[in-house]
Design a protein around this motif. Sequence first.
Motif, PDB file in Angstrom:
ATOM      1  N   SER A   1       2.624  13.582   3.355  1.00 42.86           N
ATOM      2  CA  SER A   1       1.326  13.847   3.996  1.00 42.86           C
ATOM      3  C   SER A   1       0.378  12.661   3.876  1.00 42.86           C
ATOM      4  CB  SER A   1       0.679  15.092   3.386  1.00 42.86           C
ATOM      5  OG  SER A   1       0.253  14.857   2.057  1.00 42.86           O
ATOM      6  N   LEU A   2       0.740  11.688   3.013  1.00 42.94           N
ATOM      7  CA  LEU A   2      -0.092  10.491   2.839  1.00 42.94           C
ATOM      8  C   LEU A   2       0.528   9.238   3.472  1.00 42.94           C
ATOM      9  CD1 LEU A   2      -1.084  11.055  -0.905  1.00 42.94           C
ATOM     10  CD2 LEU A   2      -2.626  11.192   1.064  1.00 42.94           C
ATOM     11  N   LEU A   3       1.597   9.410   4.244  1.00 45.10           N
ATOM     12  CA  LEU A   3       2.283   8.244   4.817  1.00 45.10           C
ATOM     13  C   LEU A   3       1.573   7.655   6.030  1.00 45.10           C
ATOM     14  CD1 LEU A   3       6.098   9.044   4.592  1.00 45.10           C
ATOM     15  CD2 LEU A   3       4.864   7.143   3.543  1.00 45.10           C
ATOM     16  N   PHE A   4       1.119   8.507   6.934  1.00 44.15           N
ATOM     17  CA  PHE A   4       0.398   8.073   8.133  1.00 44.15           C
ATOM     18  C   PHE A   4       1.159   7.003   8.921  1.00 44.15           C
ATOM     19  CE2 PHE A   4      -2.943   9.136   4.900  1.00 44.15           C
ATOM     20  CZ  PHE A   4      -3.292  10.373   5.434  1.00 44.15           C
ATOM     21  N   GLY A   5       2.486   7.121   8.948  1.00 45.78           N
ATOM     22  CA  GLY A   5       3.282   6.197   9.751  1.00 45.78           C
ATOM     23  C   GLY A   5       3.373   4.792   9.201  1.00 45.78           C
ATOM     24  N   GLY A   6       3.076   4.595   7.919  1.00 45.35           N
ATOM     25  CA  GLY A   6       3.057   3.253   7.351  1.00 45.35           C
ATOM     26  C   GLY A   6       4.425   2.598   7.284  1.00 45.35           C
ATOM     27  N   VAL A   7       4.440   1.269   7.420  1.00 46.89           N
ATOM     28  CA  VAL A   7       5.702   0.512   7.366  1.00 46.89           C
ATOM     29  C   VAL A   7       5.660  -0.610   6.335  1.00 46.89           C
ATOM     30  CG1 VAL A   7       6.292   1.048   9.761  1.00 46.89           C
ATOM     31  CG2 VAL A   7       4.997  -1.047   9.256  1.00 46.89           C
ATOM     32  N   MET A   8       4.478  -0.935   5.818  1.00 50.36           N
ATOM     33  CA  MET A   8       4.332  -1.927   4.761  1.00 50.36           C
ATOM     34  C   MET A   8       3.122  -1.539   3.919  1.00 50.36           C
ATOM     35  SD  MET A   8       2.772  -5.294   6.730  1.00 50.36           S
ATOM     36  CE  MET A   8       2.661  -6.247   5.207  1.00 50.36           C
ATOM     37  N   HIS A   9       2.888  -2.234   2.829  1.00 57.16           N
ATOM     38  CA  HIS A   9       1.775  -1.905   1.937  1.00 57.16           C
ATOM     39  C   HIS A   9       0.438  -1.963   2.676  1.00 57.16           C
ATOM     40  CE1 HIS A   9      -0.719  -1.751  -1.601  1.00 57.16           C
ATOM     41  NE2 HIS A   9      -1.192  -2.963  -1.398  1.00 57.16           N
ATOM     42  N   GLN A  10      -0.406  -0.963   2.413  1.00 52.42           N
ATOM     43  CA  GLN A  10      -1.759  -0.962   2.964  1.00 52.42           C
ATOM     44  C   GLN A  10      -2.590  -1.996   2.204  1.00 52.42           C
ATOM     45  OE1 GLN A  10      -3.303   0.968   5.550  1.00 52.42           O
ATOM     46  NE2 GLN A  10      -4.841  -0.594   5.191  1.00 52.42           N
ATOM     47  N   GLY A  11      -2.823  -3.134   2.818  1.00 49.29           N
ATOM     48  CA  GLY A  11      -3.537  -4.222   2.169  1.00 49.29           C
ATOM     49  C   GLY A  11      -3.907  -5.296   3.174  1.00 49.29           C
ATOM     50  N   LYS A  12      -4.210  -6.466   2.662  1.00 44.90           N
ATOM     51  CA  LYS A  12      -4.705  -7.523   3.547  1.00 44.90           C
ATOM     52  C   LYS A  12      -3.646  -8.003   4.531  1.00 44.90           C
ATOM     53  CE  LYS A  12      -4.107 -11.126  -0.003  1.00 44.90           C
ATOM     54  NZ  LYS A  12      -4.827 -12.129  -0.817  1.00 44.90           N
ATOM     55  N   MET A  13      -2.346  -7.937   4.141  1.00 45.53           N
ATOM     56  CA  MET A  13      -1.315  -8.428   5.047  1.00 45.53           C
ATOM     57  C   MET A  13      -1.024  -7.419   6.157  1.00 45.53           C
ATOM     58  SD  MET A  13      -1.131 -11.294   3.707  1.00 45.53           S
ATOM     59  CE  MET A  13       0.139 -12.151   4.623  1.00 45.53           C
ATOM     60  N   SER A  14      -1.123  -6.132   5.872  1.00 47.65           N
ATOM     61  CA  SER A  14      -0.952  -5.145   6.947  1.00 47.65           C
ATOM     62  C   SER A  14      -2.077  -5.287   7.965  1.00 47.65           C
ATOM     63  CB  SER A  14      -0.916  -3.722   6.379  1.00 47.65           C
ATOM     64  OG  SER A  14      -2.141  -3.370   5.762  1.00 47.65           O
ATOM     65  N   GLN A  15      -3.273  -5.630   7.469  1.00 46.65           N
ATOM     66  CA  GLN A  15      -4.386  -5.879   8.396  1.00 46.65           C
ATOM     67  C   GLN A  15      -4.151  -7.159   9.195  1.00 46.65           C
ATOM     68  OE1 GLN A  15      -7.917  -5.894   5.978  1.00 46.65           O
ATOM     69  NE2 GLN A  15      -7.645  -3.790   5.282  1.00 46.65           N
ATOM     70  N   LYS A  16      -3.648  -8.185   8.533  1.00 44.81           N
ATOM     71  CA  LYS A  16      -3.394  -9.453   9.207  1.00 44.81           C
ATOM     72  C   LYS A  16      -2.374  -9.304  10.330  1.00 44.81           C
ATOM     73  CE  LYS A  16      -1.700 -14.167   8.368  1.00 44.81           C
ATOM     74  NZ  LYS A  16      -1.265 -15.149   7.339  1.00 44.81           N
ATOM     75  N   TYR A  17      -1.306  -8.529  10.049  1.00 47.75           N
ATOM     76  CA  TYR A  17      -0.233  -8.369  11.040  1.00 47.75           C
ATOM     77  C   TYR A  17      -0.421  -7.147  11.928  1.00 47.75           C
ATOM     78  CZ  TYR A  17       2.028 -11.751   7.931  1.00 47.75           C
ATOM     79  OH  TYR A  17       2.322 -12.861   7.171  1.00 47.75           O
ATOM     80  N   ASP A  18      -1.530  -6.431  11.722  1.00 47.11           N
ATOM     81  CA  ASP A  18      -1.857  -5.249  12.520  1.00 47.11           C
ATOM     82  C   ASP A  18      -0.722  -4.230  12.503  1.00 47.11           C
ATOM     83  OD1 ASP A  18      -3.468  -3.638  14.109  1.00 47.11           O
ATOM     84  OD2 ASP A  18      -2.704  -4.480  15.990  1.00 47.11           O
ATOM     85  N   LEU A  19      -0.265  -3.914  11.288  1.00 43.74           N
ATOM     86  CA  LEU A  19       0.804  -2.948  11.092  1.00 43.74           C
ATOM     87  C   LEU A  19       0.284  -1.789  10.246  1.00 43.74           C
ATOM     88  CD1 LEU A  19       3.752  -5.391  10.339  1.00 43.74           C
ATOM     89  CD2 LEU A  19       3.553  -3.914  12.350  1.00 43.74           C
ATOM     90  N   PRO A  20       0.741  -0.567  10.505  1.00 50.42           N
ATOM     91  CA  PRO A  20       0.273   0.578   9.706  1.00 50.42           C
ATOM     92  C   PRO A  20       0.704   0.450   8.252  1.00 50.42           C
ATOM     93  CG  PRO A  20       2.060   1.229  11.189  1.00 50.42           C
ATOM     94  CD  PRO A  20       1.679  -0.163  11.572  1.00 50.42           C
ATOM     95  N   GLY A  21      -0.214   0.749   7.353  1.00 46.39           N
ATOM     96  CA  GLY A  21       0.039   0.544   5.935  1.00 46.39           C
ATOM     97  C   GLY A  21       0.435   1.806   5.191  1.00 46.39           C
ATOM     98  N   ILE A  22       1.124   1.592   4.044  1.00 45.67           N
ATOM     99  CA  ILE A  22       1.497   2.680   3.137  1.00 45.67           C
ATOM    100  C   ILE A  22       0.570   2.622   1.929  1.00 45.67           C
ATOM    101  CG2 ILE A  22       3.319   3.652   1.678  1.00 45.67           C
ATOM    102  CD1 ILE A  22       5.372   2.333   3.540  1.00 45.67           C
TER     103      ILE A  22
END
Length: 426
Positions: free
Chosen positions: A186-207
């Motif tokens: 229920s806390l995944l929200f479709g994440g594929v990498m760590h929720q952090g500065k690099m997920s923001q940089k690459y515009d990817l959903p975070g875990i």
Amino acid sequence: MYTLIKNVIRFNHQGQEQPIEVLLKEDKIEAIGTTLSAVNSNEVNIIDGKGALIAPGLIDVHVHLREPGFTYKETIQSGSMAAARGGFTTICAMPNTNPVPDTVEKFEAIQAKIKTDAVVNVLQYAPITEGLRSEKLVDQAGLLKAGAFAFTNDGVGVQTAGTMYLAMVEAAKNKTAIVAHTEDDSLLFGGVMHQGKMSQKYDLPGILSITEAAQIARDVLLSEATGAHYHVCHVSTKESVRVIRDAKKAGIHVTAEVTPHHLLLSEEDIPGDTGIYKMNPPLRGEADKAALIEGLLDGTIDFIATDHAPHGKEEKEASMLTAPFGIIGSETAFSLLYTHFVKTGIFTMSQLIDWMSTKPADTFGLAGGRLAVGEKADLALFNLNDKMTIDATEFASLATNTPFIGWEVYGETMLTIVNGQVVYSK
């Protein structure tokens, strides 16, 4: 039949090298000393260690052999050979196969394949629940009788607290362990990498880090209530380390493992949107990596396990959005950790061998894990002196999904012995 291993070294707890010889009689260590050559040479097979480190065979309680169901990724034969090439003499295989070994009949089919194909000791996990879904418990007693090592739904978290509670009640009664991949869906929200500065940089959903830590917090309380041994797979966040540390201080029977890749890499090492760096749990922040190292050093984390997770080449050359989670590690773990932690003075050699052999054996009551007279002749020799480059073309694994290809390391495996027999030689 005797085997005499000459010209090898070991390290004492003061970190000093000691030249030794080791005599094997069939599948047991018969003697350890500095001069064992007096044994009648006609009765002895002599192995020249050429100055290598001799250690108890490494033990990895977390690998994926992919058989049955996914043999294009790995097989029992190739995965166990990869383990041997990495100095591992005992590995424990996860049950996220197809079919899942959730009945005695399915489990025994895998056991039969292990018996014919494995080149190292392979212990098979059974799942906690049928089909790895968070619903109906398996027959723990029946699967234990069939040879189950322990119980895990690795790959997915057990989503229902009531199911986990009942599983732990059974595990306590059966004197076995619940081994948990901790992830609250229920806390995944479709994440594929760590929720952090690099997920923001690459515009990817975070875990989120809490995805892991929240389920550990739930489960340690369930472990306390039931008295079950609860083991946490691949710890990756500083919050998880804190929860486990507090649980241990409270006297709860919780143990934990960390992977080489979480000790060596962080999100900042991810060069872009590439599936090779997609793993679960993901590579976290630098503060998380520091907490994992600290947790290992202070005993919060008990030992190291690879989470060897092979995939097909094309699968992993995709975007993180579509690539499967996973990284291989059997053939690179010791050399990477020796090079980056022992040679740099962060860990001692004794600590590394303890975390990769002795502690896993002690935690789960396994044979091996010690270089001592009377112990099983499960041994590995490592070349600490010569530098080598990690080369995917030399892998015994069918898979190559690791970002460590091309890294220069020391500590290459020269020889692996299982039950007194050489199963790998460089």
